[in-house]
Design a protein around this motif. Sequence first.
Motif: not given
Length: 749
Positions: A422-430
């Motif tokens: 499985a994957m957790i896609l993490m937003n970057q700062g902006k």
Amino acid sequence: MVINHSSLLLLFFFSTLFIIPINSQLLSSIIHCSDTSGDRNTYIIHVETANATKFLAREARERYYRSFLQPLSSSGEQLMLYSYMHAINGFAARLTEAEVKTMMKMKGFVHAQKDQEYNLHTTHSPDFLGLQQDHCFWKESNYGKGVIIGVLDTGVMPNHQSFTGEDMPLPPAKWKGICDFDIPVCNNKLVGARGFLRGCRNSPVDDNGHGMHTASIAAGNFVANASVLGQAKGNASGIAPKAHLAIYKVCYKHCHGSDILAAIDQAISDGVDVLSISIGGRPDPFYDDHMAIGALAAVEKGLFVSSSAGNMGPKESSVENNAPWMLTVGASTMDRSIRVTIKLGNGEEINGESAYQPDNFPFTMLPLIFPGEKGVVRAKTCSDGSLDGINVRGKIVLCETGGGVNNSIEKGMVVKNAGGIAMILMNQGKQMLTVKARAHVLPAAQISYGDALRIKKYMKASPVATAGILFKGTVYGTPVSPSIASFSGRGPSVINNGVMKPDIVGPGLNILAAWPSPADCGAMPTFNMLSGTSMAAPHLAGVAALLKASHPDWSPAMIKSAIMTTADELRRDGKPISDETGNSTNYFATGAGHVNPSKANDPGLVYDIDIDDYISYLCGLGYSDRQVSAVARRYIECLSRKAITAEELNYPTFTVSVASESQKTVTRTVKNVGENNAVYTVQVDAPEGVKVDVYPEKIEFSEINQTVVYDVYFTAGDTSDRIGSVSEGQLRWVSGKHVVKSAITVSFV
């Protein structure tokens, strides 16, 4: 509706590469033209109107245009690509730089600009906007019946259920367009389709998906049981489901200004009422902005133009489509979530989103790994080959968005191929809080930047990090909506010298709308979720169509004013609209606020703008007579007219600059479109650092369409410590029935 999940997953993956299988029988014949011979480029040439030519027919106008090309082509080579009738006074042609310089010396020449490229920038959104079936405003406007919306985009797949002609009336008698498919597939919904590619007739079939997605948002039919992978299920419809659609394909591999001008030119001739344009480019001065020039021609002919604000936010001054005669639309979130909950080994729970919600994925605590914890960018973003040599088999893999190498679907493929479960896609700062519900190729969840920090903190504190994933399906009622999507273009404009942009925000995140069907789905209508200001602009085009149907005598500026002065400023929880950080935001992100269609139908007062005022505004920008003439499509001598600044344009918002110890007066004119014998009193929330007075403080109307002029006095004391800052406020005209709101932005200089 039976959904083939595997087929749809392939569809979503391949759509990112623009390789969608389509029904070849729908392809219209294509005339191939080449404009790449030698060192020639496409130029758009503006010329004066010839006094001896009345231009009553296209042939006469084209002969005049060709007179500029005859001295340049002794070989008889075909140079002209387009001969414009309405969008500009001029033509597009393949020319060398030397030939353009020669043309500049010819009598009647005005301006030349090299062609430029532009970029492409819903089961629940009508309901979110208060447009439930049989709602009063929808019924009063007849669902947009009789209005023609022109969509400039990547075309259409006409066999989709969103575009069938069932229960649709005939188009109005003024309609003059054609359906440029090889087989008769147009109908009373899809009344016309054309393709424009470098001066040639081309297929209007959508082999991308973006065009039919935006078209169905604006005016798609009611379609029962629409969903994406079984999620967000409901009755899909456009904002104006009984409006007619005219499709103008202007984006193939690229979108070119000459093609966009040709489509606007054709839409004016065809009898379109509203234009939806989800395309943008770099912010050029208006005399070099082909879309802005064409849009002014459209507005002068009575067409309303809704355009996207661009997807380069939250960067300051990233807003595109800055012309005051266009409605510029930013993107907001809705109260719907395709929920995935991540439970960490320490008991913390984090909510994310994913359109892919597998039924048989067991909730099990699994090892959690972040390949990029050592700072390698390619590993952080799970780029191709970045997981080689890293043991991710059987684990949940953390990947960051971005990287500029692959998209979220491709990141999932990298994880899956490496053995990740499985994957957790993490937003970057902006990107902060803006989370997209995507269709992934493996169990996945996208989470906000703040939640990503929580997971990273947990992993640092835990020698053996674990997590489990729960797929919860579609959840409604998110209280922090609407908020501004992180990508939505922000003001202030660097081009228009003080007109507030964007004008308005509308739904643009995780919007479900029509999508081309894979070859193995037969005639089954499919849908997709996309995000962008591209999705917001057709929402407002649909709202404009409803208002046009309800108020056929309103000008484009009046419709725009009604939308802006009735906009919502609060979220569903009663707090101010927030930005991507979760904090309250400003007018440079929200414009006048979030669209409220029902309120816009009864605004009470409106601010109208005459086309000639836009010309005076262009003179006030300091453009030369030739530059203004190119935009105005007729000869303009600025010295012979009173130039006005952006502050003086009769706009529904106020954007002023003040110096220390100074006063500035701004005049506005309002028109009564409410009821007879109306009385309004003024209320002002003055921006901090400036005193605001209004005269008169009370305005009275005895009849409909009566106008009243009022003045606003901005007085600044010693503001030397505020230089370079911006302060915000609001002016309201209030009667017993209406509240007419105008945002105020003051810049201290």
